[in-house]
Design a protein around this motif. Structure first.
Motif, PDB file in Angstrom:
ATOM      1  N   ARG A   1     -11.952  19.040  -7.076  1.00  0.00           N
ATOM      2  CA  ARG A   1     -13.257  19.606  -7.423  1.00  0.00           C
ATOM      3  C   ARG A   1     -13.743  20.547  -6.319  1.00  0.00           C
ATOM      4  NH1 ARG A   1     -16.217  15.502  -6.863  1.00  0.00           N
ATOM      5  NH2 ARG A   1     -15.630  14.500  -8.818  1.00  0.00           N
ATOM      6  N   GLU A   2     -13.563  20.141  -5.058  1.00  0.00           N
ATOM      7  CA  GLU A   2     -13.973  20.980  -3.941  1.00  0.00           C
ATOM      8  C   GLU A   2     -13.213  22.298  -3.927  1.00  0.00           C
ATOM      9  OE1 GLU A   2     -14.193  20.809   0.972  1.00  0.00           O
ATOM     10  OE2 GLU A   2     -13.234  19.202  -0.172  1.00  0.00           O
ATOM     11  N   LEU A   3     -11.929  22.243  -4.199  1.00  0.00           N
ATOM     12  CA  LEU A   3     -11.126  23.459  -4.226  1.00  0.00           C
ATOM     13  C   LEU A   3     -11.555  24.386  -5.359  1.00  0.00           C
ATOM     14  CD1 LEU A   3      -8.739  25.049  -3.110  1.00  0.00           C
ATOM     15  CD2 LEU A   3      -7.221  23.725  -4.582  1.00  0.00           C
ATOM     16  N   VAL A   4     -11.804  23.835  -6.537  1.00  0.00           N
ATOM     17  CA  VAL A   4     -12.240  24.654  -7.677  1.00  0.00           C
ATOM     18  C   VAL A   4     -13.600  25.285  -7.394  1.00  0.00           C
ATOM     19  CG1 VAL A   4     -12.929  24.572 -10.100  1.00  0.00           C
ATOM     20  CG2 VAL A   4     -10.873  23.383  -9.358  1.00  0.00           C
ATOM     21  N   ASP A   5     -14.521  24.492  -6.797  1.00  0.00           N
ATOM     22  CA  ASP A   5     -15.836  25.042  -6.465  1.00  0.00           C
ATOM     23  C   ASP A   5     -15.707  26.206  -5.482  1.00  0.00           C
ATOM     24  OD1 ASP A   5     -17.049  23.229  -8.102  1.00  0.00           O
ATOM     25  OD2 ASP A   5     -17.559  21.805  -6.503  1.00  0.00           O
ATOM     26  N   ASP A   6     -14.845  26.033  -4.471  1.00  0.00           N
ATOM     27  CA  ASP A   6     -14.652  27.114  -3.500  1.00  0.00           C
ATOM     28  C   ASP A   6     -14.055  28.357  -4.156  1.00  0.00           C
ATOM     29  OD1 ASP A   6     -15.690  25.545  -1.551  1.00  0.00           O
ATOM     30  OD2 ASP A   6     -13.766  25.024  -0.613  1.00  0.00           O
ATOM     31  N   LEU A   7     -13.133  28.158  -5.077  1.00  0.00           N
ATOM     32  CA  LEU A   7     -12.537  29.303  -5.772  1.00  0.00           C
ATOM     33  C   LEU A   7     -13.582  30.035  -6.612  1.00  0.00           C
ATOM     34  CD1 LEU A   7      -9.117  27.784  -6.926  1.00  0.00           C
ATOM     35  CD2 LEU A   7      -9.478  29.486  -5.143  1.00  0.00           C
ATOM     36  N   LEU A   8     -14.474  29.291  -7.247  1.00  0.00           N
ATOM     37  CA  LEU A   8     -15.533  29.929  -8.041  1.00  0.00           C
ATOM     38  C   LEU A   8     -16.481  30.730  -7.144  1.00  0.00           C
ATOM     39  CD1 LEU A   8     -16.406  27.094 -10.603  1.00  0.00           C
ATOM     40  CD2 LEU A   8     -15.221  29.246 -11.045  1.00  0.00           C
ATOM     41  N   VAL A   9     -16.818  30.172  -5.974  1.00  0.00           N
ATOM     42  CA  VAL A   9     -17.689  30.905  -5.051  1.00  0.00           C
ATOM     43  C   VAL A   9     -17.006  32.184  -4.586  1.00  0.00           C
ATOM     44  CG1 VAL A   9     -18.820  30.824  -2.808  1.00  0.00           C
ATOM     45  CG2 VAL A   9     -18.901  28.838  -4.307  1.00  0.00           C
ATOM     46  N   LEU A  10     -15.710  32.097  -4.276  1.00  0.00           N
ATOM     47  CA  LEU A  10     -14.977  33.295  -3.862  1.00  0.00           C
ATOM     48  C   LEU A  10     -14.949  34.339  -4.969  1.00  0.00           C
ATOM     49  CD1 LEU A  10     -11.886  32.060  -1.816  1.00  0.00           C
ATOM     50  CD2 LEU A  10     -13.745  33.506  -1.029  1.00  0.00           C
ATOM     51  N   ALA A  11     -14.763  33.880  -6.197  1.00  0.00           N
ATOM     52  CA  ALA A  11     -14.735  34.825  -7.321  1.00  0.00           C
ATOM     53  C   ALA A  11     -16.073  35.540  -7.449  1.00  0.00           C
ATOM     54  CB  ALA A  11     -14.388  34.086  -8.617  1.00  0.00           C
ATOM     55  N   ARG A  12     -17.170  34.829  -7.219  1.00  0.00           N
ATOM     56  CA  ARG A  12     -18.490  35.458  -7.323  1.00  0.00           C
ATOM     57  C   ARG A  12     -18.716  36.457  -6.192  1.00  0.00           C
ATOM     58  NH1 ARG A  12     -20.243  29.958  -8.363  1.00  0.00           N
ATOM     59  NH2 ARG A  12     -20.540  29.661 -10.604  1.00  0.00           N
ATOM     60  N   THR A  13     -18.271  36.111  -4.997  1.00  0.00           N
ATOM     61  CA  THR A  13     -18.454  37.053  -3.886  1.00  0.00           C
ATOM     62  C   THR A  13     -17.579  38.282  -4.032  1.00  0.00           C
ATOM     63  OG1 THR A  13     -16.791  35.865  -2.564  1.00  0.00           O
ATOM     64  CG2 THR A  13     -19.093  35.222  -2.286  1.00  0.00           C
TER      65      THR A  13
END
Length: 468
Positions: free
Chosen positions: A291-303
């Motif tokens: 879950r932590e990895l997916v959340d980080d990937l989503l944040v990166l995609a937004r940035t």
């Protein structure tokens, strides 16, 4: 016309514009030349009529009408020039044979020593063409006489017509030749562009190694080719980074998924070897990591998404620093030093909190005994600094650690190594807010010899500082 030109190609538009511009130039130049020629010929006709009348006037002034006959005022025999002499009673006393018997050909009555110039048709021999009439008054023996000298303007009209026709005959082929030359020249100039277009069209997304050929010279086409090659290089770099990112993300996602799959497989095949509590612990731990990895990937995609523009408002960075310090104090036994100088920026508070939290968590995971959090404003920039007394970051890795899925050896050996995306997220959020994130050298600080991270953002004002 505009729509037709817009629908045509560059060559046709350029050729059409050139022909139109040349036609306007030729028409303007031709008009000026014809007008100047007409004025020159017109002045010549007037001067010729004046000279003819002056010769007769000189004789009248000296001798009067004594022995004055039609032959004295006769022209060469044609109707191009005629002369008529009037007495003070406006009676014709001598005239050119071509107008013998006609009444006065003008009503002009200039004063002695003056002249009158006018243009009118005389209708000689059925010709309705205009004549230039110069009337001169002279005082001679027997009274005041008026000499009227007229000269036809047909030569002026014919010369103007011939010149206009000549300009037209010359202008049409000139425009045709110019249009053809421009069409070929533009085609030759655009040929390298067409070659570049074909080269770029043949480049596939799977292979961005091909580059367009640079044309000779250093003109606009050469610069266009250089820009295309630079763009292809950036696309190739971005594609390579994307492939590495996908590979790294797949690798990172595979690890917890494999662990969960292995645990479930072992539990199903050998129920006695792994209890339910142990299985739940493994699955829960790996699921949290996933879950932590997916959340980080989503944040990166937004940035990374330039179209994603979160609402911005005033954010107090010192408040974020104090909140993070309180959180770390509650979670660890580290000695936390806070130097929260007032610093305001314009940005997304949730994103900035995430960036600061990532820096603090990174420092917490590497610190031995103490951790320092600071906020300040220096000129036009507001900064947040996180320093620890851990092993530090080697100089050669101070830029690389902000890349995705990068973990240094010391990080890998720790229990909480993270996803390897924390600092990449900090960089993305900093760039999204017009700032930067870096790891400067602070080896001169004896209390915090470890890593030193600095997040810089555009400041709103220049407040003072405080410590606690």
């Amino acid at each position: 016309m505009h729509r037709i030109l817009a629908a045509s190609g560059v060559r046709m538009r350029t050729t059409a514009v050139t022909i139109i511009a040349l036609a306007l130039a030729l028409v303007t130049a031709g008009f000026v030349v014809v007008v100047l020629l007409e004025e020159s010929l017109d002045a010549g006709v007037t001067q010729s009529a004046r000279s003819t009348g002056r010769q007769v006037a000189i004789r009248l002034a000296a001798e009067g009408t004594k022995d004055l006959s039609a032959s004295d005022v006769a022209s060469t025999g044609d109707t191009e020039a005629v002369t008529q002499v009037l007495n003070s009673a406006r009676r014709v006393i001598a005239s050119d044979p071509a107008i013998t018997g006609r009444p006065p050909i003008t009503d002009a009555a200039p004063a002695p020593g003056r002249e009158t110039v006018e243009t009118k048709p005389l209708g000689i021999n059925g010709d309705d063409g205009d004549y230039r009439l110069v009337s001169q008054a002279v005082v001679g023996p027997g009274g005041v006489y008026t000499v009227v000298a007229a000269r036809a303007l047909d030569s002026v009209t014919e010369a103007s017509a011939r010149l206009t026709l000549l300009l037209l005959v010359i202008g049409l082929p000139l425009m045709a030749i110019s249009g053809f030359a421009v069409y070929r020249a533009v085609g030759s100039a655009l040929r390298p562009v067409e070659q570049m277009r074909r080269t770029v069209a043949e480049i596939s997304t799977r292979d961005l190694a091909t580059r367009v050929r640079l044309p000779p010279g250093h003109d606009e086409v050469h610069r266009l080719a250089t820009t295309l090659n630079e763009m292809l290089s950036r696309l190739a770099s971005a594609q390579s980074a994307q492939r590495r990112f996908v590979a790294d993300a797949s690798h990172e996602l595979r690890s917890p998924v494999s662990t969960i799959s292995t645990a479930l497989d072992v539990s199903s095949r050998h129920p006695d070897s792994m209890g339910t509590d142990e299985l739940v612990t493994v699955v829960t731990t790996e699921t949290a990591r996933l879950r932590e990895l997916v959340d980080d990937l989503l944040v990166l995609a937004r940035t990374d998404d330039s179209t994603d523009r979160p609402s911005h408002r005033e954010v107090d960075l010192d408040d974020i620093v104090r909140a993070e310090a309180a959180r770390v104090r509650a979670e660890t036994s580290l000695e936390i030093e806070v130097r929260a100088g007032p610093a305001k920026v314009l940005g997304s508070e949730p994103h900035l909190r995430r960036a600061v939290r990532n820096l603090v968590d990174n420092g917490r995971d590497h610190a031995r005994r103490r951790l320092r959090l600071a906020s300040s404003t220096d000129g036009k920039h507001a900064a947040i600094e996180v320093s620890d007394d851990g092993p530090g970051v080697p100089p050669e890795d101070r830029e690389r650690i902000f890349e995705r899925f990068v973990r240094l050896d010391a990080s890998r050996q720790r229990r909480h190594g993270g996803t390897g995306l924390g600092l990449a997220i900090v960089t993305g959020i900093a760039l999204q807010h017009g700032g930067s994130a870096r790891c400067p050298d602070r080896s001169d600080d004896p209390d915090y010899p470890g890593a030193h991270f600095r997040l810089e953002l555009p400041a709103l004002d220049r407040p003072g500082t405080e410590e606690d």
